[in-house]
Design an enzyme around this catalytic site. Structure first.
Site, PDB file in Angstrom:
ATOM      1  N   HIS A  86       0.843  -1.210   0.000  1.00  0.00           N
ATOM      2  CA  HIS A  86       0.000   0.000   0.000  1.00  0.00           C
ATOM      3  C   HIS A  86       0.874   1.255   0.000  1.00  0.00           C
ATOM      4  O   HIS A  86       1.262   1.757   1.047  1.00  0.00           O
ATOM      5  CB  HIS A  86      -0.916  -0.014   1.234  1.00  0.00           C
ATOM      6  CG  HIS A  86      -1.991   1.038   1.189  1.00  0.00           C
ATOM      7  ND1 HIS A  86      -3.263   0.815   1.656  1.00  0.00           N
ATOM      8  CD2 HIS A  86      -1.983   2.311   0.736  1.00  0.00           C
ATOM      9  CE1 HIS A  86      -3.991   1.909   1.494  1.00  0.00           C
ATOM     10  NE2 HIS A  86      -3.230   2.837   0.938  1.00  0.00           N
ATOM     11  N   ARG A  90       2.326   8.949  -6.476  1.00  0.00           N
ATOM     12  CA  ARG A  90       1.990  10.288  -6.998  1.00  0.00           C
ATOM     13  C   ARG A  90       2.332  10.516  -8.475  1.00  0.00           C
ATOM     14  O   ARG A  90       2.271  11.658  -8.936  1.00  0.00           O
ATOM     15  CB  ARG A  90       2.678  11.398  -6.187  1.00  0.00           C
ATOM     16  CG  ARG A  90       2.432  11.341  -4.682  1.00  0.00           C
ATOM     17  CD  ARG A  90       0.999  11.576  -4.326  1.00  0.00           C
ATOM     18  NE  ARG A  90       0.798  11.658  -2.891  1.00  0.00           N
ATOM     19  CZ  ARG A  90      -0.265  11.162  -2.239  1.00  0.00           C
ATOM     20  NH1 ARG A  90      -1.205  10.528  -2.919  1.00  0.00           N
ATOM     21  NH2 ARG A  90      -0.388  11.284  -0.951  1.00  0.00           N
ATOM     22  N   HIS A 204     -10.723   1.062   1.302  1.00  0.00           N
ATOM     23  CA  HIS A 204     -10.517   2.066   2.355  1.00  0.00           C
ATOM     24  C   HIS A 204     -11.894   2.206   2.997  1.00  0.00           C
ATOM     25  O   HIS A 204     -12.842   2.614   2.322  1.00  0.00           O
ATOM     26  CB  HIS A 204     -10.052   3.366   1.689  1.00  0.00           C
ATOM     27  CG  HIS A 204     -10.097   4.586   2.560  1.00  0.00           C
ATOM     28  ND1 HIS A 204      -8.990   5.366   2.758  1.00  0.00           N
ATOM     29  CD2 HIS A 204     -11.104   5.179   3.239  1.00  0.00           C
ATOM     30  CE1 HIS A 204      -9.313   6.387   3.546  1.00  0.00           C
ATOM     31  NE2 HIS A 204     -10.593   6.295   3.852  1.00  0.00           N
ATOM     32  N   HIS A 257      -5.442  -0.438   5.682  1.00  0.00           N
ATOM     33  CA  HIS A 257      -5.104   0.329   6.902  1.00  0.00           C
ATOM     34  C   HIS A 257      -6.170   0.276   7.997  1.00  0.00           C
ATOM     35  O   HIS A 257      -6.729   1.297   8.394  1.00  0.00           O
ATOM     36  CB  HIS A 257      -4.756   1.788   6.578  1.00  0.00           C
ATOM     37  CG  HIS A 257      -5.638   2.461   5.552  1.00  0.00           C
ATOM     38  ND1 HIS A 257      -7.006   2.499   5.671  1.00  0.00           N
ATOM     39  CD2 HIS A 257      -5.321   3.109   4.408  1.00  0.00           C
ATOM     40  CE1 HIS A 257      -7.487   3.151   4.627  1.00  0.00           C
ATOM     41  NE2 HIS A 257      -6.500   3.529   3.859  1.00  0.00           N
ATOM     42  N   ASN A 303      -5.409   9.574   7.412  1.00  0.00           N
ATOM     43  CA  ASN A 303      -6.728   8.966   7.373  1.00  0.00           C
ATOM     44  C   ASN A 303      -6.589   7.497   6.979  1.00  0.00           C
ATOM     45  O   ASN A 303      -6.106   7.225   5.893  1.00  0.00           O
ATOM     46  CB  ASN A 303      -7.606   9.709   6.357  1.00  0.00           C
ATOM     47  CG  ASN A 303      -9.063   9.304   6.467  1.00  0.00           C
ATOM     48  OD1 ASN A 303      -9.450   8.580   7.374  1.00  0.00           O
ATOM     49  ND2 ASN A 303      -9.872   9.754   5.534  1.00  0.00           N
ATOM     50  N   ASP A 330       1.017   2.645   3.733  1.00  0.00           N
ATOM     51  CA  ASP A 330       0.188   3.757   3.258  1.00  0.00           C
ATOM     52  C   ASP A 330       1.061   5.002   3.026  1.00  0.00           C
ATOM     53  O   ASP A 330       0.650   6.135   3.323  1.00  0.00           O
ATOM     54  CB  ASP A 330      -0.955   4.065   4.236  1.00  0.00           C
ATOM     55  CG  ASP A 330      -2.013   4.978   3.625  1.00  0.00           C
ATOM     56  OD1 ASP A 330      -1.961   5.233   2.399  1.00  0.00           O
ATOM     57  OD2 ASP A 330      -2.903   5.443   4.377  1.00  0.00           O
TER      58      ASP A 330
END
Lengths: 451, 310
Positions: A86, A90, A204, A257, A303, A330
Site C-alpha cells: 500500500h 503520486r 478504504h 489500513h 486517514n 500507506d
C-alpha cells in the site's frame, strides 16, 4: 555491539542514478537466514550468481578460493524480500511530491523489494496506458512494482473499470483507496467481477457521512482540542458492510489500513467463519495515539486517523493473533507547502517506507510481540499471498528476492536524508534500531551506502 | 510569583497561581481604567499586531483598546482587507509580520491550533484570541474576573455553561480555567452538541435546562449559531428556544438568585430573553465587556516581560 552511522556515510537527497547493480556473482558469508527451514542459530554461506540463489551451505563447505565478491554478514539477518502492498507514488500527477523512481528509492532505503501502488494518481490509474506507464518506469529496477487499479473510473464510484484489460496489463488488485465505494450494489458487482481473476478488492473503509469534516480520531483528545472528529464507527460500519458483501458474493475482500478495535473484531469473526477477508495495518497505527495531535502538527494528520490507546492495543493484538495479515505503510507523500500549515488545512497522509522497519522492530520485535519469522509473514509472505502472488523464499535455484538487515544498528530518523521527495513524517528525530543492509531482487543487488 | 510564559495559547495547561496572577493584575489595571487619563506607558515602543482571520467586534476592539491603554503601537489585520483573499498562507503572513519586527501577535483564526502553529513560525509572543472550536483564553479569564468580583472565590461555586458546547472555544477555555480554580462546572445542551466523552472533563452533563438552573449559581449562556440548525444538531430555533432558552419565566419558577453571563453577541430571544440580558439583577454581561479590556491589558503586560524587569 551497537554501531552508529556517521553523517558522512549518508547520501544526499534523491541522488539521480539508481544505486543498485547486477548481482553477477556474490557470496554472502556467515548469514543468519530467517525462514521455516533454517535454524536461526546457524550460519550459512549463500552464493548468488546472475541474480539467482545458486547454493546455501554451511560456511566451512564454501570454497576458499571464491573468485567473486564476498559480503560478510555476521550479525545481519537475511529475510525474504519485504513487500509494501500500500503505497502512493503520486506519478502521474504530483511528481513534485513523489515519482515512481523516487518512491522506489525510498522503498529500497526502507528495506523493501516490492511495492503495490495505489491508483489515486492524476489521472487516476484506471486504464491500461497508465498501468503500462507505471510498469515501464520501473521495468529494469530492483523494485518490483505491482500496480493496483481503481475499482471505478476516475474513482467516482459510478462505472466499473475495464477489469479484464487491466488484469492483462498487470494489475494485482482493485481499490478506490482514499474513499470507500459507497454504492453497495457497485461494490457487489466489483467483487463478483473481480472474482473471475481471483484478485481482491481493497477497500478504504470510511462512511463519509459519519466522518464528515473530521480532522482526527473522535475521542476525548478531539473534544479537548476542539478538532472535528472522525469516529471509529465510520470505519467499523463500512468494514461490517464489506464483510457481509464478501460473504454474500464469496469474494476476496482486503481491508486497507485497519485502525479500530471494532474493525479488528469484525475481521476476526469473518476469519472465524472462513471468509476470504484479509487486513493490513500501518506502522503509525501500531505506534502512535491520537494524543500526538495535541501538538497540532499536521504530520500527525492521516486517514484513518491516529486512534486512542484501546484501538492501538487492538491493532497490536490483531497483528499478533493473525487477524491482521500484513503490515503496509500507506506511504503518502505530500509537499511541505501542503503540510506545513494549520492542522485543518493540511491534507491527510504521511510517509511510511523509510521508517517502517525501524518502527516494526521498536514496537513489535523488541517487546517480544513478534519473532523475525512472524515479521516476515506480515511484511513479505502475507502481502504476496493476499495479492495472489508467489512469495519469495530463501532456497536454491530461485531468483534472489532478499531483504538483508542489520537489526542492531542505531540510527536517528532524519527527514532531510530521505530518498522520498517529500518530508512529511511524524518520526523525524526518532531514535530507531535496525536498518536495511542490502537487497536482492530482479537480478539486482543494492548495498546500502551507509554500510 | 513570576509569569514565565512566552505565549498564551489556551488555559488547559495554565496553573491556578498563574490565573490568579492574571486576575490580580487585571484588577489593578481596572483601577487605571478609572483614571481621568486611562493610559500607562507600560508597553511604549512595543509593536502588537491584531491578526483577525475571523470577523469579531468585541474581542478585537477589546484587545485594541487594551493595547492603546498600555501605549503600544498597534496594527490591525483582518481577513477581509488583507492579502488572505489572494491566497496568502498563515505562514507567509506570519513571516511578513515577523520581518516587520513585531513583538506580539494577537490571533483569531477559524482553525483549531492556528495560534499554536503561529507560535512555531515566529519569534514573537502569540496570544490566542480564539482558534476554531479550541480555546479563547482571554474570554474565560474575563469571565473568571467577573465571577470573582461577584463571588470573591471559585471554590464550590457552581457554573453551568448552556448551549453549543461542541463548537465553543469559550466553553472549553472556561471548563479548563474554572476547574483549575476549583469551581464545579456543568454543561447543558442538546445531546448532539455535547462533545464526545465530555464526562472525562469531570463536569456535570445536563440535557434539561430546568435541572441546570436548579443546580447552578451562574449560567454562562452561549450563542447558538444559526448554521447548526442546517446541520441538524437541533430541529429548529423555536424548539431550541422552548427547550434550552433561558427565560424569565424559568428563572422565576425555579431560581431567582442566579447570575447570567454571555460572551456575546446575543441572539436575543433565542438562547436568552432580551430583557434578562439587560436586567442587572441577573445579568453581568456588560461587566464582562468592561473586564475584557483589563484582562487583555494584564495578559499583554505579563507576556511582554515588562513585569520581570521592574
Amino acid at each position: 555491539m551497537k554501531k552508529s552511522l556517521t553523517k558522512s556515510q549518508t547520501f544526499c537527497r534523491n541522488s539521480a542514478p539508481p544505486t543498485f547493480r547486477f548481482a553477477k556473482k556474490i557470496l554472502l558469508k556467515n548469514a543468519t537466514l530467517i525462514g521455516h527451514n533454517y535454524d536461526e542459530r546457524k550460519k550459512f554461506d549463500v552464493l548468488i550468481i546472475d541474480g539467482k540463489i545458486r547454493s546455501i551451505a554451511s560456511p566451512n563447505e564454501a570454497t576458499d578460493d571464491f573468485a567473486g565478491e564476498q559480503i560478510e554478514l555476521a550479525g545481519k539477518l537475511v529475510l525474504p524480500g519485504f513487500f509494501d502492498m500500500h503505497v502512493h507514488f503520486r506519478e502521474p500527477g504530483r511528481e513534485d511530491e513523489e515519482t515512481l523512481r523516487s518512491g522506489a528509492a525510498a522503498a529500497m532505503a526502507g528495506g523493501f523489494t516490492a511495492v503495490a501502488t495505489m491508483p489515486n494518481t492524476d489521472p487516476v490509474t484506471d486504464n491500461q496506458e497508465i498501468v503500462e506507464f507505471i510498469k515501464d518506469e520501473l521495468r529494469d529496477h530492483l523494485i518490483t512494482v505491482h500496480p493496483i487499479a481503481a475499482i471505478t473510473r476516475r474513482q467516482l464510484g459510478k462505472e466499473l473499470v475495464d477489469m479484464a484489460e487491466l488484469i492483462e496489463a498487470g494489475v494485482v488488485a482493485f481499490s478506490d483507496d482514499g474513499k470507500s465505494v459507497l454504492d453497495s450494489l457497485m461494490l457487489r458487482r466489483a467483487l463478483e467481477y473481480a472474482q473471475m481473476f481471483d484478485v481482491p478488492i481493497i477497500e478504504h473503509c470510511e462512511d463519509p457521512f459519519l466522518a464528515y469534516g473530521g480532522d482526527m480520531h473522535e475521542g476525548f483528545v478531539s473534544s479537548n482540542l476542539g478538532l472535528p472528529g472522525i469516529p471509529a464507527i465510520a470505519e467499523d460500519i463500512v468494514v461490517a458492510r464489506n464483510i457481509l458483501l464478501a460473504e454474500y458474493t464469496r469474494s476476496k475482500m482486503h481491508i486497507a489500513h485497519i485502525s479500530t478495535a471494532g474493525a479488528v473484531e469484525l475481521v476476526r469473526r469473518a476469519k472465524d467463519k472462513g471468509l476470504a477477508v484479509t487486513a493490513e495495518a500501518t506502522p503509525h497505527h501500531f505506534t502512535l495515539t491520537d494524543e500526538a495531535v495535541s501538538s497540532f502538527d499536521a504530520n500527525f494528520k492521516m486517514n484513518p486517523p491516529l486512534r486512542s490507546p484501546e484501538h492501538v492495543n487492538a491493532i497490536i493484538a490483531g497483528l499478533k493473533e493473525g487477524v491482521i495479515d500484513a503490515i503496509a505503510t500507506d506511504h503518502a507523500p505530500h509537499s511541505i507547502e501542503e503540510k506545513d500549515t494549520e492542522f485543518s488545512a493540511a491534507p491527510f497522509g504521511i510517509l511510511g517506507l523509510e521508517t517502517a522497519l525501524g518502527l516494526a522492530i521498536k514496537q513489535l520485535i523488541k517487546p517480544g510481540i513478534f519473532n523475525w519469522g512472524q515479521l516476515v509473514e506480515k511484511m513479505s509472505a502475507n502481502p504476496y499471498r493476499i495479492l495472489g502472488l508467489e512469495a519469495p523464499e530463501i532456497k536454491p535455484d530461485v531468483v534472489a528476492n532478499l531483504t538483508i538487515i542489520d537489526p542492531d544498528i542505531e540510527w536517528t530518523v532524519d527527514k532531510t536524508k530521505f530518498k522520498s521527495r517529500s518530508r512529511n513524517t511524524p518520526f523525524h528525530d526518532w531514535k530507531l534500531q535496525g536498518k536495511v543492509h542490502c537487497l536482492f531482487n530482479n537480478g539486482y543487488f543494492y548495498l546500502n551506502p551507509e554500510f | 510569583m513570576n509569569f514565565n510564559r512566552k505565549h498564551l495559547l489556551g488555559l488547559e495547561h495554565v496553573s491556578a497561581e498563574e490565573i490568579k496572577l492574571i486576575l490580580d493584575t487585571a484588577e489593578s489595571f481596572k483601577e487605571v481604567l478609572e483614571r481621568p487619563i486611562p493610559k500607562v506607558p507600560t508597553l511604549r515602543g512595543k509593536t502588537i499586531v491584531n491578526l483577525f482571520y475571523e470577523s469579531s467586534t468585541r474581542t478585537r476592539f477589546s484587545f485594541e483598546l487594551a493595547e492603546k491603554r498600555l501605549s503600544a503601537d498597534t496594527l490591525n489585520f483582518s481577513a477581509s482587507t488583507s492579502s488572505v483573499k489572494k491566497g496568502e498562507s498563515l505562514r507567509d503572513t506570519a513571516q511578513n509580520i515577523e520581518a516587520m519586527k513585531v513583538d506580539m501577535v494577537v490571533i483569531r483564526h477559524g482553525a483549531a491550533g492556528a495560534a499554536h502553529y503561529l507560535s512555531r513560525c515566529i519569534k514573537g509572543t502569540v496570544i490566542n484570541a480564539g482558534d476554531g472550536w479550541h480555546e479563547h483564553p482571554t474570554q474565560a479569564l474575563l469571565d473568571m474576573l467577573t465571577i470573582r468580583e461577584r463571588f470573591n472565590n471559585f471554590k464550590g461555586l457552581k457554573v453551568a455553561i448552556v448551549g453549543d458546547i461542541l463548537h465553543s472555544r469559550v466553553a472549553r477555555s472556561n471548563i479548563f480555567g474554572l476547574k483549575t480554580m476549583g469551581a464545579e462546572v456543568a454543561i447543558c445542551a442538546p445531546r448532539t452538541l455535547i462533545p464526545f466523552e465530555a464526562e472525562k472533563w469531570k463536569v456535570n452533563i445536563f440535557n434539561d435546562v430546568d435541572q441546570t438552573i436548579a443546580w447552578a449559581d451562574i449560567l454562562m449562556v452561549l450563542r447558538i449559531q444559526l448554521e447548526r440548525q442546517a446541520q441538524n444538531f437541533f430541529p429548529s430555533l423555536r424548539e431550541y428556544h422552548n427547550y434550552f432558552g433561558i427565560t424569565r419565566e424559568r428563572l422565576e419558577r425555579i431560581k431567582r438568585d442566579i447570575t447570567i453571563m454571555h460572551p456575546g453577541p446575543i441572539n436575543r430571544g433565542i438562547e436568552l430573553d432580551s430583557d434578562l440580558a439587560d436586567d442587572a439583577q441577573y445579568s453581568v454581561i456588560l461587566n464582562q465587556v468592561t473586564n475584557g479590556v483589563a484582562i487583555r491589558m494584564a495578559v499583554l503586560y505579563l507576556l511582554s516581560g515588562e513585569n520581570k524587569s521592574h
